[in-house]
Design a protein around this motif. Structure first.
Motif, PDB file in Angstrom:
ATOM      1  N   MET A   1      58.176 -34.199 -19.241  1.00 52.16           N
ATOM      2  CA  MET A   1      57.419 -34.285 -17.943  1.00 52.16           C
ATOM      3  C   MET A   1      56.806 -35.541 -17.460  1.00 52.16           C
ATOM      4  O   MET A   1      56.667 -35.926 -16.475  1.00 52.16           O
ATOM      5  CB  MET A   1      56.707 -33.208 -17.592  1.00 52.16           C
ATOM      6  CG  MET A   1      56.111 -32.994 -16.268  1.00 52.16           C
ATOM      7  SD  MET A   1      57.377 -32.859 -14.886  1.00 52.16           S
ATOM      8  CE  MET A   1      58.232 -31.477 -15.219  1.00 52.16           C
ATOM      9  N   ALA A   2      56.155 -36.313 -18.625  1.00 50.95           N
ATOM     10  CA  ALA A   2      55.387 -37.460 -18.418  1.00 50.95           C
ATOM     11  C   ALA A   2      56.451 -38.510 -17.699  1.00 50.95           C
ATOM     12  O   ALA A   2      55.995 -39.190 -16.837  1.00 50.95           O
ATOM     13  CB  ALA A   2      54.746 -38.059 -19.646  1.00 50.95           C
ATOM     14  N   GLU A   3      57.753 -38.645 -18.531  1.00 52.21           N
ATOM     15  CA  GLU A   3      58.541 -39.542 -17.647  1.00 52.21           C
ATOM     16  C   GLU A   3      58.741 -39.216 -16.241  1.00 52.21           C
ATOM     17  O   GLU A   3      58.728 -40.473 -15.448  1.00 52.21           O
ATOM     18  CB  GLU A   3      59.932 -39.266 -18.302  1.00 52.21           C
ATOM     19  CG  GLU A   3      61.014 -40.300 -18.184  1.00 52.21           C
ATOM     20  CD  GLU A   3      60.530 -41.619 -18.644  1.00 52.21           C
ATOM     21  OE1 GLU A   3      61.083 -42.662 -17.721  1.00 52.21           O
ATOM     22  OE2 GLU A   3      60.012 -41.928 -19.452  1.00 52.21           O
ATOM     23  N   ALA A   4      58.506 -38.249 -15.418  1.00 56.12           N
ATOM     24  CA  ALA A   4      58.742 -38.009 -14.108  1.00 56.12           C
ATOM     25  C   ALA A   4      57.698 -38.679 -13.379  1.00 56.12           C
ATOM     26  O   ALA A   4      57.667 -38.938 -12.186  1.00 56.12           O
ATOM     27  CB  ALA A   4      58.722 -36.590 -13.787  1.00 56.12           C
ATOM     28  N   TRP A   5      56.515 -39.037 -14.127  1.00 56.51           N
ATOM     29  CA  TRP A   5      55.495 -39.231 -13.377  1.00 56.51           C
ATOM     30  C   TRP A   5      54.907 -41.081 -13.855  1.00 56.51           C
ATOM     31  O   TRP A   5      53.865 -41.346 -13.515  1.00 56.51           O
ATOM     32  CB  TRP A   5      54.094 -38.661 -13.611  1.00 56.51           C
ATOM     33  CG  TRP A   5      54.221 -37.154 -13.286  1.00 56.51           C
ATOM     34  CD1 TRP A   5      54.897 -36.152 -13.789  1.00 56.51           C
ATOM     35  CD2 TRP A   5      54.258 -36.561 -11.991  1.00 56.51           C
ATOM     36  NE1 TRP A   5      54.971 -34.931 -13.043  1.00 56.51           N
ATOM     37  CE2 TRP A   5      54.734 -35.104 -11.991  1.00 56.51           C
ATOM     38  CE3 TRP A   5      53.673 -37.129 -10.523  1.00 56.51           C
ATOM     39  CZ2 TRP A   5      54.639 -34.651 -10.501  1.00 56.51           C
ATOM     40  CZ3 TRP A   5      53.551 -36.401  -9.601  1.00 56.51           C
ATOM     41  CH2 TRP A   5      54.101 -35.021  -9.632  1.00 56.51           C
ATOM     42  N   LYS A   6      56.045 -41.580 -14.566  1.00 51.65           N
ATOM     43  CA  LYS A   6      55.657 -42.660 -15.256  1.00 51.65           C
ATOM     44  C   LYS A   6      55.138 -43.934 -14.170  1.00 51.65           C
ATOM     45  O   LYS A   6      54.250 -44.666 -14.553  1.00 51.65           O
ATOM     46  CB  LYS A   6      57.051 -43.231 -15.836  1.00 51.65           C
ATOM     47  CG  LYS A   6      57.014 -44.471 -16.681  1.00 51.65           C
ATOM     48  CD  LYS A   6      58.273 -44.826 -17.332  1.00 51.65           C
ATOM     49  CE  LYS A   6      58.099 -46.096 -18.056  1.00 51.65           C
ATOM     50  NZ  LYS A   6      59.456 -46.434 -18.728  1.00 51.65           N
ATOM     51  N   HIS A   7      55.751 -43.834 -12.930  1.00 45.26           N
ATOM     52  CA  HIS A   7      55.461 -44.866 -12.008  1.00 45.26           C
ATOM     53  C   HIS A   7      54.261 -44.272 -10.895  1.00 45.26           C
ATOM     54  O   HIS A   7      54.054 -45.074 -10.014  1.00 45.26           O
ATOM     55  CB  HIS A   7      56.429 -45.192 -11.353  1.00 45.26           C
ATOM     56  CG  HIS A   7      57.738 -45.801 -12.399  1.00 45.26           C
ATOM     57  ND1 HIS A   7      57.355 -46.939 -13.110  1.00 45.26           N
ATOM     58  CD2 HIS A   7      58.764 -45.339 -12.660  1.00 45.26           C
ATOM     59  CE1 HIS A   7      58.476 -47.316 -13.644  1.00 45.26           C
ATOM     60  NE2 HIS A   7      59.306 -46.174 -13.454  1.00 45.26           N
ATOM     61  N   THR A   8      53.521 -43.427 -11.199  1.00 44.17           N
ATOM     62  CA  THR A   8      52.508 -42.824 -10.572  1.00 44.17           C
ATOM     63  C   THR A   8      51.228 -43.194 -11.068  1.00 44.17           C
ATOM     64  O   THR A   8      50.763 -42.957 -12.225  1.00 44.17           O
ATOM     65  CB  THR A   8      52.596 -41.142 -10.383  1.00 44.17           C
ATOM     66  OG1 THR A   8      53.941 -41.224  -9.845  1.00 44.17           O
ATOM     67  CG2 THR A   8      51.547 -40.669  -9.450  1.00 44.17           C
ATOM     68  N   ALA A   9      49.860 -43.397 -10.062  1.00 41.77           N
ATOM     69  CA  ALA A   9      48.649 -43.418 -10.610  1.00 41.77           C
ATOM     70  C   ALA A   9      47.812 -42.619  -9.557  1.00 41.77           C
ATOM     71  O   ALA A   9      48.195 -42.199  -8.481  1.00 41.77           O
ATOM     72  CB  ALA A   9      48.210 -44.672 -10.372  1.00 41.77           C
ATOM     73  N   LEU A  10      46.709 -42.028 -10.098  1.00 38.06           N
ATOM     74  CA  LEU A  10      45.810 -41.207  -9.188  1.00 38.06           C
ATOM     75  C   LEU A  10      44.709 -41.765  -8.714  1.00 38.06           C
ATOM     76  O   LEU A  10      44.034 -42.568  -9.955  1.00 38.06           O
ATOM     77  CB  LEU A  10      45.352 -40.013 -10.062  1.00 38.06           C
ATOM     78  CG  LEU A  10      44.269 -39.074  -9.266  1.00 38.06           C
ATOM     79  CD1 LEU A  10      44.764 -38.272  -8.417  1.00 38.06           C
ATOM     80  CD2 LEU A  10      43.484 -37.947 -10.347  1.00 38.06           C
ATOM     81  N   LEU A  11      44.416 -42.122  -7.579  1.00 36.05           N
ATOM     82  CA  LEU A  11      42.982 -42.709  -7.319  1.00 36.05           C
ATOM     83  C   LEU A  11      41.953 -41.889  -6.866  1.00 36.05           C
ATOM     84  O   LEU A  11      42.328 -40.935  -6.325  1.00 36.05           O
ATOM     85  CB  LEU A  11      43.211 -43.647  -5.998  1.00 36.05           C
ATOM     86  CG  LEU A  11      43.502 -45.246  -6.236  1.00 36.05           C
ATOM     87  CD1 LEU A  11      45.127 -45.188  -6.909  1.00 36.05           C
ATOM     88  CD2 LEU A  11      43.788 -45.685  -4.778  1.00 36.05           C
ATOM     89  N   VAL A  12      40.848 -41.739  -7.412  1.00 33.79           N
ATOM     90  CA  VAL A  12      39.855 -41.025  -7.130  1.00 33.79           C
ATOM     91  C   VAL A  12      38.680 -41.840  -6.503  1.00 33.79           C
ATOM     92  O   VAL A  12      37.941 -42.715  -7.124  1.00 33.79           O
ATOM     93  CB  VAL A  12      39.025 -40.336  -8.444  1.00 33.79           C
ATOM     94  CG1 VAL A  12      37.973 -39.184  -8.086  1.00 33.79           C
ATOM     95  CG2 VAL A  12      40.235 -39.548  -9.199  1.00 33.79           C
ATOM     96  N   ILE A  13      38.282 -41.708  -5.206  1.00 30.80           N
ATOM     97  CA  ILE A  13      37.848 -42.487  -4.419  1.00 30.80           C
ATOM     98  C   ILE A  13      36.355 -41.858  -4.117  1.00 30.80           C
ATOM     99  O   ILE A  13      36.203 -41.069  -3.443  1.00 30.80           O
ATOM    100  CB  ILE A  13      38.450 -42.696  -3.130  1.00 30.80           C
ATOM    101  CG1 ILE A  13      39.713 -43.592  -3.452  1.00 30.80           C
ATOM    102  CG2 ILE A  13      37.638 -43.705  -2.144  1.00 30.80           C
ATOM    103  CD1 ILE A  13      40.764 -43.928  -2.227  1.00 30.80           C
ATOM    104  N   ASP A  14      35.389 -42.882  -4.621  1.00 34.98           N
ATOM    105  CA  ASP A  14      33.918 -42.662  -3.767  1.00 34.98           C
ATOM    106  C   ASP A  14      33.469 -41.382  -4.141  1.00 34.98           C
ATOM    107  O   ASP A  14      32.375 -40.726  -3.457  1.00 34.98           O
ATOM    108  CB  ASP A  14      33.912 -43.011  -2.464  1.00 34.98           C
ATOM    109  CG  ASP A  14      33.841 -44.447  -2.198  1.00 34.98           C
ATOM    110  OD1 ASP A  14      34.024 -45.064  -2.957  1.00 34.98           O
ATOM    111  OD2 ASP A  14      34.033 -44.650  -0.949  1.00 34.98           O
ATOM    112  N   MET A  15      33.908 -40.838  -5.159  1.00 34.80           N
ATOM    113  CA  MET A  15      33.135 -39.367  -5.900  1.00 34.80           C
ATOM    114  C   MET A  15      31.953 -39.593  -6.594  1.00 34.80           C
ATOM    115  O   MET A  15      31.740 -39.229  -7.831  1.00 34.80           O
ATOM    116  CB  MET A  15      34.239 -38.643  -6.578  1.00 34.80           C
ATOM    117  CG  MET A  15      35.406 -37.995  -5.918  1.00 34.80           C
ATOM    118  SD  MET A  15      35.076 -37.096  -4.221  1.00 34.80           S
ATOM    119  CE  MET A  15      34.445 -35.558  -5.186  1.00 34.80           C
TER     120      MET A  15
END
Length: 202
Positions: A1-15
């Motif tokens: 499943m990690a391969e499906a998200w290979k080009h993705t990043a999560l931004l967590v803003i100002d928490m």
């Protein structure tokens, strides 16, 4: 499943404490309510091997790098906000940066303005970003619009982002949907691509 998200990043803003907790004059009224969903988003991202980018404000104690409209917070008789190294600049309880995460410091609304975010994402092969945090009409919206302008595929987790009121939040979410941004809930994002996790997403 990690391969499906290979080009993705999560931004967590100002928490950060000064921007979320009610003691602060700069806190976002809807911010505390989304903390559990932001925590879930981070947990799911880690389980998918999605890189996590902690986008934070860190200002000079004299406010010399802050927007003009906020400089009154940095006068001698005021409690300074999100000053580098201060408790108020820390992430809220429940959110924790890991050594392999990336910390990005900004001093304006957009995470792309005068930062190396775009070059970092390009270097990491990231073409899709998922956005969480506060607040929807300012830092979320401007980061998202800049990302769309730079041809990233953008997802905003609608119940892991917040504004001062639901009306403001919903109006800005609609504007982002109208430029092609995906807007799932945390529950929907948990199960994209038939993904099932033992983490609680409900």
């Amino acid at each position: 499943m990690a391969e499906a998200w290979k080009h993705t990043a999560l931004l967590v803003i100002d928490m950060q404490k000064d921007l979320i907790l009610p003691y602060s004059p700069a806190s976002v009224k809807g911010g505390e309510a989304i903390v559990p969903n932001v925590i879930k988003a981070v947990e799911v991202a880690r389980s998918r091997d999605i890189p996590i980018i902690w986008v934070v404000r860190e200002h000079d104690s004299l406010g010399r790098d802050v927007e003009l409209f906020r400089r009154h917070f940095y006068t001698a008789d005021k409690t300074k906000l999100v000053v580098k190294g201060s408790p108020g600049a820390e992430l809220v309880e429940g959110l924790e940066s890991k050594p392999h995460d990336y910390k990005l410091i900004k001093t304006r609304f957009s995470a792309f303005l005068n930062t190396n975010l775009h070059s970092y994402l390009q270097g990491a092969g990231i073409s899709k970003i998922v956005v969480s945090g506060v607040q929807t009409p300012n830092c979320i919206r401007q980061t998202v619009f800049d990302a769309v302008s730079l041809d990233y595929e953008v997802t905003v987790i609608v119940d892991a982002t917040a504004a001062a009121t639901s009306e403001i939040h919903n109006a800005n979410v609609l504007d982002m949907k109208n430029i092609g941004v995906a807007t799932p809930t945390i529950e929907e994002w948990c199960h994209i691509n038939n993904y099932y996790t033992t983490l609680s997403c409900s």
